[in-house]
Design an enzyme around this catalytic site. Structure first.
Site, PDB file in Angstrom:
ATOM      1  CG  ASP A   1      -3.435   4.874  -1.877  1.00 54.23           C
ATOM      2  OD1 ASP A   1      -4.424   5.241  -1.207  1.00 54.23           O
ATOM      3  OD2 ASP A   1      -2.769   3.857  -1.592  1.00 54.23           O
TER       4      ASP A   1
ATOM      5  CG  ASP B   1      -1.774   1.205   1.372  1.00 58.67           C
ATOM      6  OD1 ASP B   1      -2.312   1.442   2.473  1.00 58.67           O
ATOM      7  OD2 ASP B   1      -1.901   1.955   0.381  1.00 58.67           O
TER       8      ASP B   1
HETATM    9  O1  ZSY Z   1      -6.985   5.240   3.416  1.00 62.17           O
HETATM   10  C1  ZSY Z   1      -6.087   6.029   3.300  1.00 62.17           C
HETATM   11  C2  ZSY Z   1      -5.123   6.248   4.354  1.00 62.17           C
HETATM   12  C3  ZSY Z   1      -3.879   5.680   4.354  1.00 62.17           C
HETATM   13  C4  ZSY Z   1      -3.040   5.907   5.431  1.00 62.17           C
HETATM   14  C5  ZSY Z   1      -3.512   6.705   6.455  1.00 62.17           C
HETATM   15  C6  ZSY Z   1      -2.673   6.937   7.618  1.00 62.17           C
HETATM   16  C7  ZSY Z   1      -3.091   7.366   8.823  1.00 62.17           C
HETATM   17  C8  ZSY Z   1      -1.960   7.450   9.569  1.00 62.17           C
HETATM   18  C9  ZSY Z   1      -0.878   7.079   8.744  1.00 62.17           C
HETATM   19  O2  ZSY Z   1      -1.328   6.757   7.536  1.00 62.17           O
HETATM   20  N1  ZSY Z   1      -4.736   7.268   6.451  1.00 62.17           N
HETATM   21  C10 ZSY Z   1      -5.532   7.051   5.397  1.00 62.17           C
HETATM   22  O3  ZSY Z   1      -6.761   7.587   5.307  1.00 62.17           O
HETATM   23  N2  ZSY Z   1      -5.936   6.784   2.182  1.00 62.17           N
HETATM   24  C11 ZSY Z   1      -6.728   6.519   1.035  1.00 62.17           C
HETATM   25  C12 ZSY Z   1      -8.096   7.145   1.171  1.00 62.17           C
HETATM   26  C13 ZSY Z   1      -9.086   6.586   0.442  1.00 62.17           C
HETATM   27  C14 ZSY Z   1     -10.338   7.130   0.538  1.00 62.17           C
HETATM   28  C15 ZSY Z   1     -10.527   8.191   1.350  1.00 62.17           C
HETATM   29  C16 ZSY Z   1      -9.484   8.679   2.095  1.00 62.17           C
HETATM   30  N3  ZSY Z   1      -8.260   8.138   2.019  1.00 62.17           N
HETATM   31  C17 ZSY Z   1      -4.929   7.827   2.195  1.00 62.17           C
HETATM   32  C18 ZSY Z   1      -3.905   7.676   1.172  1.00 62.17           C
HETATM   33  C19 ZSY Z   1      -4.928   8.855   1.233  1.00 62.17           C
END
Ligand code: ZSY
Length: 392
Positions: A280, A100
């Site tokens: 991503d 990821d």
């Molecule tokens: O899910 C995550 C995501 C990945 C890591 C972390 C994180 C928190 C603390 C460290 O890393 N927090 C996220 O939220 N998306 C994708 C996404 C998809 C849909 C809506 C929001 N976002 C992050 C890369 C942007």
């Protein structure tokens, strides 16, 4: 992408506006990691490829021979490409993990979980590790899913590369969506270690742990539509793209592989626009500003923004326009045929779009829908990280 983030996109990006958006071996110089055919025998792509040449007594291209000799693990996406998984040896066991580039924690289902939450999964047994006293971790993803636990130093083997003392984040609790996704035994975060969630001090990602030993400090993602993809570590496989690689600077200040494109095209209609987003691999869909999304589906007969489905849907028979971005001065295109993510139910009549709104996230997310049209190079060969895109 672990199924969860794709479920976010399906279940309701609108809800995202409410949910906090984003708080998710002897080491040779280079090697290729192929993703595992979940539940099927490992097809070792590079070796199969090499055998094909050998069968007709043809010279095997150096890069294929290298990859074959490096060892390769082939992973196949889950249904509808909702997730790409690679087998990784953690301690004494091999787990199927989701690589990821949108997060920076290597966390795994562990022997510390209640046995009911271990069911159906391959598990990391913490007995083989060295507990890092006082360290804890907790991660939450854009869709509210998440996990938490404690930290062990242990051996992690990806392809022929062994990190002898990688920080392994052993889960003691995981959200229900992860429990239900029995293909997925955890994540290998490949974003920047600055957003690793271990407290009191962040630990390094697998890539940061091993990159000094690689021929080149880079890895590349070659994800495919409905077929096994490949992660190459330490080298660029020039057979994987047409034309040339275009590079663009990365702003890693938020811990993501964030870049800016200067225009987009829907079909052949090009519009200048500055789009800032992240590469991503852990998100299934392509999340863009609402204005672009609306303009795209205006070209799709029968499409509608269906709040009961959490986004744009259309008749599964619809013809979908290509979508391109201009990055580093070059155009990179997602064929329209990649834009149909999945049927919304088993009648197969109505389908969910691969392009959806980024409302609530704060930036665009170039997830698998986009990435599988490209050979994507995540490059830390210099102090200024950059992304490379090769059209497939
Ligand atoms: O899910 C995550 C995501 C990945 C890591 C972390 C994180 C928190 C603390 C460290 O890393 N927090 C996220 O939220 N998306 C994708 C996404 C998809 C849909 C809506 C929001 N976002 C992050 C890369 C942007």
């Amino acid at each position: 992408m672990h199924g969860i983030k794709s479920i976010a996109a399906i279940a309701g990006l609108a809800s995202l506006a409410v949910a906090s958006p984003v708080e998710k071996r002897a080491t040779p110089g280079s090697f290729q990691i192929k993703q595992v055919q979940t539940g099927q025998k490992l097809a070792v792509g590079a070796v199969a490829y090499q055998k094909a040449y050998q069968k007709y007594n043809k010279a095997v291209p150096a890069v294929v021979a290298a990859a074959a000799q490096q060892g390769a693990v082939t992973a196949t996406p889950e249904q509808y490409d909702s997730e790409y998984l690679c087998p990784v040896t953690v301690g004494a066991n091999t787990l199927n993990l989701d690589f990821d580039t949108g997060s920076a924690d290597l966390w795994v289902f562990s022997s510390l979980l209640p046995s009911s939450e271990q069911a159906g999964h391959s598990i990391y047994n913490v007995a083989s590790g060295k507990k890092i006293t006082g360290d804890t971790w907790k991660i939450s993803y854009g869709d509210g899913s998440g996990a938490a636990g404690t930290v062990y130093a242990d051996k992690v083997v990806i392809g022929p590369v062994t990190a002898t003392t990688q920080a392994v984040e052993a889960a003691t609790s995981i959200s229900s969506a992860f429990q239900q996704d029995t293909d997925n035994d955890g994540l290998v975060g490949l974003a920047f270690s600055t957003i690793n969630t271990v407290s009191p001090k962040p630990v390094t990602t697998f890539f940061d742990t091993v990159k000094a030993n690689l021929t080149s400090k880079l890895f590349a993602a070659d994800l495919k539509k409905g077929a096994a993809g490949v992660y190459d570590f330490g080298y660029i496989d020039t057979t994987k793209y047409t034309g040339s690689i275009v590079y663009t600077p990365v702003d890693s200040s938020q811990g993501f592989w964030m870049f800016t494109s200067t225009a987009y095209s829907i079909g052949t209609t090009k519009t200048s626009a500055s789009i800032s987003g992240i590469a991503d691999t852990g998100t299934s869909l392509l999340l863009l500003d609402a204005s672009i999304v609306t303009a795209y589906y205006k070209k799709v007969t029968g499409s509608k923004n269906d709040s009961t489905q959490g986004g744009y849907t259309f008749p599964c028979t619809a013809t979908l326009p290509d979508f391109s971005i201009t990055v580093g001065g070059a155009v990179r295109t997602v064929p329209g045929s990649y834009m149909n993510f999945a049927p919304i139910d088993n009648t197969g009549k109505t389908c969910f779009g691969g392009i959806q709104s980024n409302a609530g996230v704060g930036f665009s997310i170039f997830g698998d829908i986009f990435l599988k049209s490209q050979y994507v190079i995540f490059d830390q060969t210099t102090s200024s990280p950059r992304l490379g895109f090769g059209q497939q």
